[in-house]
Scaffold this motif. Structure first.
Motif, PDB file in Angstrom:
ATOM      1  N   ARG A   1       0.801  -1.217   0.000  1.00 14.18           N
ATOM      2  CA  ARG A   1       0.000   0.000   0.000  1.00 14.18           C
ATOM      3  C   ARG A   1       0.843   1.281   0.000  1.00 14.18           C
ATOM      4  O   ARG A   1       0.306   2.361  -0.081  1.00 14.18           O
ATOM      5  CB  ARG A   1      -0.930   0.006   1.207  1.00 14.18           C
ATOM      6  N   ASP A   2       2.168   1.150   0.121  1.00 16.91           N
ATOM      7  CA  ASP A   2       3.015   2.345   0.133  1.00 16.91           C
ATOM      8  C   ASP A   2       4.355   1.992  -0.502  1.00 16.91           C
ATOM      9  O   ASP A   2       5.400   2.031   0.150  1.00 16.91           O
ATOM     10  CB  ASP A   2       3.220   2.825   1.575  1.00 16.91           C
ATOM     11  N   PRO A   3       4.370   1.640  -1.781  1.00 15.18           N
ATOM     12  CA  PRO A   3       5.591   1.103  -2.398  1.00 15.18           C
ATOM     13  C   PRO A   3       6.660   2.176  -2.597  1.00 15.18           C
ATOM     14  O   PRO A   3       6.366   3.328  -2.928  1.00 15.18           O
ATOM     15  CB  PRO A   3       5.094   0.566  -3.746  1.00 15.18           C
ATOM     16  N   LEU A   4       7.910   1.786  -2.403  1.00 12.91           N
ATOM     17  CA  LEU A   4       9.032   2.666  -2.689  1.00 12.91           C
ATOM     18  C   LEU A   4       9.320   2.597  -4.185  1.00 12.91           C
ATOM     19  O   LEU A   4       9.645   1.535  -4.712  1.00 12.91           O
ATOM     20  CB  LEU A   4      10.265   2.231  -1.893  1.00 12.91           C
ATOM     21  N   VAL A   5       9.200   3.731  -4.878  1.00 10.36           N
ATOM     22  CA  VAL A   5       9.377   3.739  -6.336  1.00 10.36           C
ATOM     23  C   VAL A   5      10.680   4.401  -6.761  1.00 10.36           C
ATOM     24  O   VAL A   5      11.069   4.297  -7.931  1.00 10.36           O
ATOM     25  CB  VAL A   5       8.184   4.432  -7.024  1.00 10.36           C
ATOM     26  N   GLY A   6      11.353   5.109  -5.848  1.00 12.94           N
ATOM     27  CA  GLY A   6      12.610   5.738  -6.240  1.00 12.94           C
ATOM     28  C   GLY A   6      13.108   6.745  -5.224  1.00 12.94           C
ATOM     29  O   GLY A   6      12.550   6.880  -4.117  1.00 12.94           O
ATOM     30  N   PHE A   7      14.168   7.456  -5.618  1.00  9.60           N
ATOM     31  CA  PHE A   7      14.785   8.459  -4.750  1.00  9.60           C
ATOM     32  C   PHE A   7      15.082   9.729  -5.542  1.00  9.60           C
ATOM     33  O   PHE A   7      15.420   9.666  -6.734  1.00  9.60           O
ATOM     34  CB  PHE A   7      16.104   7.944  -4.160  1.00  9.60           C
ATOM     35  N   HIS A   8      14.969  10.866  -4.865  1.00  9.50           N
ATOM     36  CA  HIS A   8      15.465  12.150  -5.366  1.00  9.50           C
ATOM     37  C   HIS A   8      16.655  12.537  -4.494  1.00  9.50           C
ATOM     38  O   HIS A   8      16.530  12.591  -3.271  1.00  9.50           O
ATOM     39  CB  HIS A   8      14.386  13.235  -5.282  1.00  9.50           C
ATOM     40  N   ARG A   9      17.799  12.837  -5.122  1.00  5.20           N
ATOM     41  CA  ARG A   9      18.993  13.180  -4.343  1.00  5.20           C
ATOM     42  C   ARG A   9      19.686  14.393  -4.946  1.00  5.20           C
ATOM     43  O   ARG A   9      19.761  14.528  -6.174  1.00  5.20           O
ATOM     44  CB  ARG A   9      19.989  12.015  -4.304  1.00  5.20           C
ATOM     45  N   ILE A  10      20.208  15.231  -4.071  1.00  5.63           N
ATOM     46  CA  ILE A  10      21.044  16.348  -4.491  1.00  5.63           C
ATOM     47  C   ILE A  10      22.000  16.664  -3.341  1.00  5.63           C
ATOM     48  O   ILE A  10      21.605  16.625  -2.168  1.00  5.63           O
ATOM     49  CB  ILE A  10      20.202  17.595  -4.869  1.00  5.63           C
ATOM     50  N   SER A  11      23.256  16.933  -3.663  1.00  8.94           N
ATOM     51  CA  SER A  11      24.222  17.267  -2.623  1.00  8.94           C
ATOM     52  C   SER A  11      25.285  18.197  -3.184  1.00  8.94           C
ATOM     53  O   SER A  11      25.630  18.128  -4.373  1.00  8.94           O
ATOM     54  CB  SER A  11      24.873  16.004  -2.042  1.00  8.94           C
ATOM     55  N   SER A  12      25.782  19.054  -2.313  1.00  7.97           N
ATOM     56  CA  SER A  12      26.893  19.945  -2.650  1.00  7.97           C
ATOM     57  C   SER A  12      27.736  20.074  -1.394  1.00  7.97           C
ATOM     58  O   SER A  12      27.372  20.788  -0.459  1.00  7.97           O
ATOM     59  CB  SER A  12      26.379  21.314  -3.107  1.00  7.97           C
ATOM     60  N   THR A  13      28.840  19.344  -1.338  1.00  2.00           N
ATOM     61  CA  THR A  13      29.655  19.276  -0.129  1.00  2.00           C
ATOM     62  C   THR A  13      31.106  19.597  -0.455  1.00  2.00           C
ATOM     63  O   THR A  13      31.559  19.454  -1.595  1.00  2.00           O
ATOM     64  CB  THR A  13      29.581  17.892   0.519  1.00  2.00           C
ATOM     65  N   GLY A  14      31.839  20.014   0.560  1.00  2.00           N
ATOM     66  CA  GLY A  14      33.251  20.301   0.358  1.00  2.00           C
ATOM     67  C   GLY A  14      33.905  20.839   1.610  1.00  2.00           C
ATOM     68  O   GLY A  14      33.241  21.407   2.487  1.00  2.00           O
TER      69      GLY A  14
END
Length: 448
Positions: A154-167
């Protein structure tokens, strides 16, 4: 027994507070400068670095305010930020029901610092300080859930959104302070900014096809930006007006930062309240040069006649962010279709800011200090992102060895559009972004 409890509390604080994030850190940096436990606990004021090599980063004249021949220090820094993003849920009549928190991110980035100051003559002191700190600190990951289907899924995981800016950057500072007259110290320092590892990432991971994902297929772009070394110069002055009242002033010259091979760029959009980001997946941009503003510090220290030795510190810091500039160098003139060249030519409309630091230090009869402070941290981007920091710290001394600890916290909240908008999705334009900050520092000092 008391010593054991104090040491246990110090290590508990240190290892339960480690470094955070915010979306705009690549532009204006995120966290206050943290170079010394005393400086952090007194509202991040530069007065807290008096008599230490860490004063090279704020007011180099204050490295001379010590009664020791040699002082060596080293320590660890950490900060923790939990970021929550939500949008309101409404009923069929348009009334508010609740905030829907659809993503919660927590990240940690440690740092460390060390320094030594050496009094060559009673009127001349030299110092050297090193700091390894986080420069960019944004990491975002969003789980995307699909629509209800089947009897059990009833609540399937369909994907991910990712963004990062590290340093991270390594700052090496050296300088000297000399006493012209008994109440006056002058100082100068040079800070070398040696960049470390930088990473940019933008990714949409598709596990199952879904209209709730920002893309129909997996997209992943990564880059390792290269930051050219920089130089920052500081001049400082301290004057003891009376036995109980001192003033200090310092000036940090404007400087430039040049970045190549970046992926994520924050741009000014006249139609938006806050900066927007652009993903340069086609490598249209060769490099960008940022001209950072100068900084003026003016502070007062007051030490009244009191049974318990007490000192009050106030410092105002002026940063003219209206002088901030960014210039781009393109790979060629043949831009891809839809490239938003007008956004790159639009200048940021930042605000000049006055930052205020306030600190109080009590030294009890046992010699144990208690420090607390307040820091008003206005944002040059928008007044709605201003922050109020609350700080505290203490320490313990064994002969010539001193162990100190400090902590600080704040919260802020602002409105910002969804980072990964979904085509056809109907909801309010902006999310509510809530950030909670908690930072900590531990330092060991030894004096000769």
């Amino acid at each position: 027994m008391k010593q054991r409890l104090l040491i246990s509390g110090i290590f508990l604080l240190l290892f339960s507070t480690v470094k955070g994030q915010i979306y705009f850190s690549p532009l204006i940096c995120d966290l206050p400068a943290m170079t010394e436990v005393r400086q952090v606990s007194l509202g991040f004021t530069g007065w807290g670095s008096s008599g230490s090599a860490s004063a090279l980063f704020f007011n180099p004249a204050q490295i001379g305010l010590t009664g020791n021949k040699i002082t060596v220090y080293g320590g660890f820094t950490g900060a923790f930020v939990k970021e929550k993003r939500s949008f309101p849920v409404q009923d069929s009549f348009g009334d508010f029901l609740a905030d829907n928190y659809y993503v919660v991110n927590s990240n940690s980035f440690p740092g460390f610092q060390a320094g030594i100051n050496y009094r060559l003559f009673p009127k001349l002191t030299f110092a050297l300080a090193y700091q390894h700190a986080t420069e960019r600190d944004f990491r975002y990951e969003e789980e995307v859930r699909g629509s209800v289907f089947g009897q059990y899924n009833r609540d399937p995981l369909v994907g991910f959104h990712r963004i990062s800016s590290t340093g991270t950057t390594s700052n090496l500072s050296f300088g000297a302070a000399c006493r012209l007259f008994k109440p006056i110290w002058l100082g100068a320092s040079m800070q070398l900014v040696l960049p470390g590892d930088f990473q940019d990432k933008y990714e949409i991971q598709v596990i199952h096809e879904s209209a709730n994902l920002a893309s129909e297929q997996t997209i992943s772009y990564q880059a390792e930006p290269q930051v050219d070394p920089g130089v920052i110069a500081n001049l400082g002055l301290t004057i003891d007006l009376t036995k109980h009242l001192s003033i200090a002033a310092s000036y940090r010259f404007s400087n430039k930062t040049t970045i190549q091979n970046s992926l994520i760029y924050l741009l000014n959009d006249s139609t938006a309240q806050l900066p927007v980001f652009f993903i340069d997946s086609k490598k249209e941009i060769n490099e960008v040069e940022y001209k950072n503003p100068s900084e003026l510090r003016i502070g007062i220290k007051y030490q009244p006649v009191n049974i318990i030795k007490t000192s009050f510190f106030v410092e105002a810091v002026y940063q003219p962010w209206t002088t901030f500039k960014n210039d781009y160098e393109w790979m060629d003139e043949g831009f891809i279709s839809g490239f938003p060249l007008h956004l790159f030519s639009s200048k940021f409309k930042f605000n000049d800011v006055w930052k205020v630091h306030i600190g109080v230090e009590h030294r009890f009869f046992s010699g144990v200090p208690f420090r607390m402070g307040f820091y008003f941290d206005p944002s040059p981007i928008d007044p709605g992102m201003d922050r109020n920091w609350f700080t505290a710290g203490t320490g313990y001394q064994w002969n010539k060895l001193t162990l100190e600890v400090a902590g600080a916290f704040t919260n802020n909240e602002y409105q910002y559009p969804d980072i990964f908008p979904i085509t056809g999705e109907e909801r309010i334009e902006n999310d509510t972004v809530r950030n909670g900050y908690l930072v900590g520092m531990l330092t060991l000092k030894y004096s000769f």
